[in-house]
Scaffold this motif. Structure first.
Motif, mmCIF file in Angstrom:
data_model
loop_
_atom_site.group_PDB
_atom_site.id
_atom_site.type_symbol
_atom_site.label_atom_id
_atom_site.label_comp_id
_atom_site.label_asym_id
_atom_site.label_seq_id
_atom_site.Cartn_x
_atom_site.Cartn_y
_atom_site.Cartn_z
ATOM 1 N N ASP A 56 42.006 19.382 79.926
ATOM 2 C CA ASP A 56 40.808 19.995 80.505
ATOM 3 C C ASP A 56 40.056 20.842 79.484
ATOM 4 O O ASP A 56 38.869 21.115 79.640
ATOM 5 C CB ASP A 56 41.183 20.867 81.707
ATOM 6 C CG ASP A 56 41.614 20.044 82.908
ATOM 7 O OD1 ASP A 56 41.219 18.868 82.978
ATOM 8 O OD2 ASP A 56 42.349 20.572 83.763
ATOM 9 N N ALA A 57 40.766 21.258 78.437
ATOM 10 C CA ALA A 57 40.136 22.083 77.411
ATOM 11 C C ALA A 57 39.405 21.238 76.374
ATOM 12 O O ALA A 57 38.613 21.763 75.592
ATOM 13 C CB ALA A 57 41.189 22.946 76.713
ATOM 14 N N CYS A 58 39.658 19.939 76.378
ATOM 15 C CA CYS A 58 39.131 19.074 75.310
ATOM 16 C C CYS A 58 37.758 18.505 75.632
ATOM 17 O O CYS A 58 36.825 18.631 74.852
ATOM 18 C CB CYS A 58 40.109 17.934 75.045
ATOM 19 S SG CYS A 58 41.743 18.505 74.559
ATOM 20 N N GLN A 59 37.633 17.820 76.759
ATOM 21 C CA GLN A 59 36.365 17.294 77.264
ATOM 22 C C GLN A 59 35.841 16.064 76.528
ATOM 23 O O GLN A 59 35.118 15.267 77.105
ATOM 24 C CB GLN A 59 35.285 18.381 77.274
ATOM 25 C CG GLN A 59 35.632 19.562 78.174
ATOM 26 C CD GLN A 59 34.542 20.608 78.207
ATOM 27 O OE1 GLN A 59 33.667 20.638 77.344
ATOM 28 N NE2 GLN A 59 34.584 21.482 79.195
ATOM 29 N N SER A 60 36.159 15.883 75.265
ATOM 30 C CA SER A 60 35.648 14.713 74.548
ATOM 31 C C SER A 60 36.580 14.336 73.403
ATOM 32 O O SER A 60 37.367 15.160 72.927
ATOM 33 C CB SER A 60 34.247 14.974 73.994
ATOM 34 O OG SER A 60 34.303 15.858 72.895
ATOM 35 N N THR A 61 36.461 13.071 72.966
ATOM 36 C CA THR A 61 37.249 12.596 71.832
ATOM 37 C C THR A 61 36.935 13.404 70.581
ATOM 38 O O THR A 61 37.828 13.730 69.791
ATOM 39 C CB THR A 61 36.957 11.108 71.571
ATOM 40 O OG1 THR A 61 37.356 10.343 72.716
ATOM 41 C CG2 THR A 61 37.706 10.598 70.349
ATOM 42 N N ALA A 62 35.664 13.741 70.388
ATOM 43 C CA ALA A 62 35.254 14.490 69.198
ATOM 44 C C ALA A 62 35.942 15.851 69.129
ATOM 45 O O ALA A 62 36.368 16.290 68.053
ATOM 46 C CB ALA A 62 33.742 14.668 69.186
ATOM 47 N N ILE A 63 36.063 16.519 70.277
ATOM 48 C CA ILE A 63 36.713 17.830 70.298
ATOM 49 C C ILE A 63 38.189 17.690 69.954
ATOM 50 O O ILE A 63 38.733 18.471 69.159
ATOM 51 C CB ILE A 63 36.527 18.500 71.677
ATOM 52 C CG1 ILE A 63 35.053 18.861 71.894
ATOM 53 C CG2 ILE A 63 37.403 19.749 71.789
ATOM 54 C CD1 ILE A 63 34.758 19.448 73.255
ATOM 55 N N ARG A 65 39.553 15.317 68.194
ATOM 56 C CA ARG A 65 39.639 14.949 66.779
ATOM 57 C C ARG A 65 39.465 16.172 65.877
ATOM 58 O O ARG A 65 40.186 16.340 64.886
ATOM 59 C CB ARG A 65 38.579 13.897 66.449
ATOM 60 C CG ARG A 65 38.689 13.335 65.031
ATOM 61 C CD ARG A 65 37.639 12.273 64.767
ATOM 62 N NE ARG A 65 37.850 11.088 65.590
ATOM 63 C CZ ARG A 65 37.004 10.674 66.532
ATOM 64 N NH1 ARG A 65 35.890 11.344 66.766
ATOM 65 N NH2 ARG A 65 37.260 9.590 67.229
ATOM 66 N N ASN A 66 38.525 17.042 66.215
ATOM 67 C CA ASN A 66 38.294 18.244 65.409
ATOM 68 C C ASN A 66 39.484 19.197 65.464
ATOM 69 O O ASN A 66 39.881 19.782 64.445
ATOM 70 C CB ASN A 66 37.029 18.964 65.887
ATOM 71 C CG ASN A 66 35.759 18.214 65.535
ATOM 72 O OD1 ASN A 66 35.754 17.386 64.626
ATOM 73 N ND2 ASN A 66 34.684 18.488 66.257
ATOM 74 N N ILE A 67 40.051 19.359 66.661
ATOM 75 C CA ILE A 67 41.202 20.248 66.817
ATOM 76 C C ILE A 67 42.399 19.707 66.043
ATOM 77 O O ILE A 67 43.073 20.444 65.312
ATOM 78 C CB ILE A 67 41.555 20.425 68.307
ATOM 79 C CG1 ILE A 67 40.439 21.182 69.028
ATOM 80 C CG2 ILE A 67 42.882 21.172 68.459
ATOM 81 C CD1 ILE A 67 40.626 21.263 70.533
ATOM 82 N N ILE A 71 44.361 21.425 62.919
ATOM 83 C CA ILE A 71 45.800 21.694 62.994
ATOM 84 C C ILE A 71 46.523 21.057 61.815
ATOM 85 O O ILE A 71 47.378 21.678 61.172
ATOM 86 C CB ILE A 71 46.372 21.167 64.326
ATOM 87 C CG1 ILE A 71 45.849 22.012 65.494
ATOM 88 C CG2 ILE A 71 47.907 21.188 64.306
ATOM 89 C CD1 ILE A 71 46.172 21.441 66.855
ATOM 90 N N ASN A 72 46.181 19.805 61.510
ATOM 91 C CA ASN A 72 46.831 19.101 60.403
ATOM 92 C C ASN A 72 46.513 19.740 59.051
ATOM 93 O O ASN A 72 47.301 19.644 58.107
ATOM 94 C CB ASN A 72 46.411 17.632 60.395
ATOM 95 C CG ASN A 72 46.986 16.859 61.567
ATOM 96 O OD1 ASN A 72 47.973 17.278 62.168
ATOM 97 N ND2 ASN A 72 46.370 15.743 61.903
ATOM 98 N N ARG A 96 42.268 8.261 70.959
ATOM 99 C CA ARG A 96 41.189 8.077 69.987
ATOM 100 C C ARG A 96 40.929 9.341 69.172
ATOM 101 O O ARG A 96 40.368 9.268 68.078
ATOM 102 C CB ARG A 96 39.917 7.646 70.716
ATOM 103 C CG ARG A 96 40.018 6.247 71.316
ATOM 104 C CD ARG A 96 38.880 5.952 72.269
ATOM 105 N NE ARG A 96 38.961 4.585 72.784
ATOM 106 C CZ ARG A 96 38.253 4.129 73.809
ATOM 107 N NH1 ARG A 96 37.418 4.934 74.441
ATOM 108 N NH2 ARG A 96 38.388 2.879 74.216
ATOM 109 N N GLY A 97 41.354 10.484 69.700
ATOM 110 C CA GLY A 97 41.156 11.743 68.987
ATOM 111 C C GLY A 97 42.218 12.034 67.949
ATOM 112 O O GLY A 97 42.124 13.027 67.230
ATOM 113 N N GLY A 98 43.240 11.174 67.875
ATOM 114 C CA GLY A 98 44.252 11.337 66.839
ATOM 115 C C GLY A 98 45.479 12.124 67.247
ATOM 116 O O GLY A 98 46.312 12.469 66.397
ATOM 117 N N ALA A 99 45.624 12.419 68.547
ATOM 118 C CA ALA A 99 46.826 13.119 69.006
ATOM 119 C C ALA A 99 48.039 12.198 68.881
ATOM 120 O O ALA A 99 47.908 10.974 68.825
ATOM 121 C CB ALA A 99 46.658 13.569 70.455
#
Length: 217
Positions: A56-63, A65-67, A71-72, A96-99
């Motif tokens: 619920d905190a993410c909302q989009s793939t872009a968010i 991916r940025n997080i 972190i990495n 798609r966001g890389g998690a």
């Protein structure tokens, strides 16, 4: 020394944090912070082994991916998982966001541990429910649904691979199960994804899970 886990969200994250705490070994510590405090938290605290990020905190793939990228960059050996409800949009957003994977809110402590442990052994996106023993075998109803939803234009051998693939098996596990080489297993998976017009196996598993949830709930 056990793992340290950081749970990140925007509202009530106590449930998932408490569930992780119950797991105990190999988890030694569970911390919590809000998403808008994450960057500051990471600057001030030692590296966490696992981050659980509220969908619920993410909302989009872009968010996502940025997080994950941040972190990495700061905590290089940290595994990041998104957690949330049984929602296909959120699962694909995480993939798609890389998690590293997606953990369902109703997952048991044992499922969470299995998912986290499995992420360290494979580069594939992991969905917690796919690691349950009962998901490894298709019952008659599931098999019928599988035939209707996914088997178009697939050869008999590809259908066999697909049956194992949607259970969450890696290429090495597919090869061992079917007594074929890893390269052959990889080739079958590539052909299946191409025929089903999907880019990643995580999309296939997510779609399968969504179809099963729609029929059984």
């Amino acid at each position: 020394m056990g793992w340290t886990v950081l749970v990140v969200g925007i509202h009530d994250i106590n449930h998932i944090a408490d569930t992780v705490l119950v797991a105990a070994e190999p988890i030694s510590q569970v911390n919590k912070c809000l998403l808008n405090e994450l960057y500051l938290y990471m600057r001030k605290h030692p590296c966490s082994d696992i981050i659980l990020l509220d969908s619920d905190a993410c909302q989009s793939t872009a968010i996502v991916r940025n997080i994950v990228a941040y972190i990495n960059k700061i905590w290089k050996r940290t595994h990041t998982f998104v957690f949330g409800t049984d929602n296909l949009k959120h699962i694909l957003m995480a993939a798609r966001g890389g998690a590293d994977g997606y953990i369902f809110l109703n997952s048991s402590p044992e499922e969470i541990i299995k998912t986290i442990c499995h992420a360290g052994k494979t580069r594939e996106f992991i969905i917690s429910d796919c690691l349950l023993a009962e998901r490894q075998q298709l019952n008659a109803h599931q098999a019928q649904l599988y035939e209707g939803c996914f088997s178009q234009n697939l050869t008999f051998r590809e259908r066999e691979v697909l049956t194992l693939l949607i259970s969450g098996l890696t290429n090495n596990e597919l090869a061992s199960k079917m007594n074929i080489s890893t390269e052959t297993a990889r080739w079958h998976v590539k052909n299946i994804l191409h025929k089903l017009d999907m880019r990643r196996r995580s999309e296939l598993i997510a779609r399968w899970h969504q179809e099963m949830h729609f029929v059984t709930c």
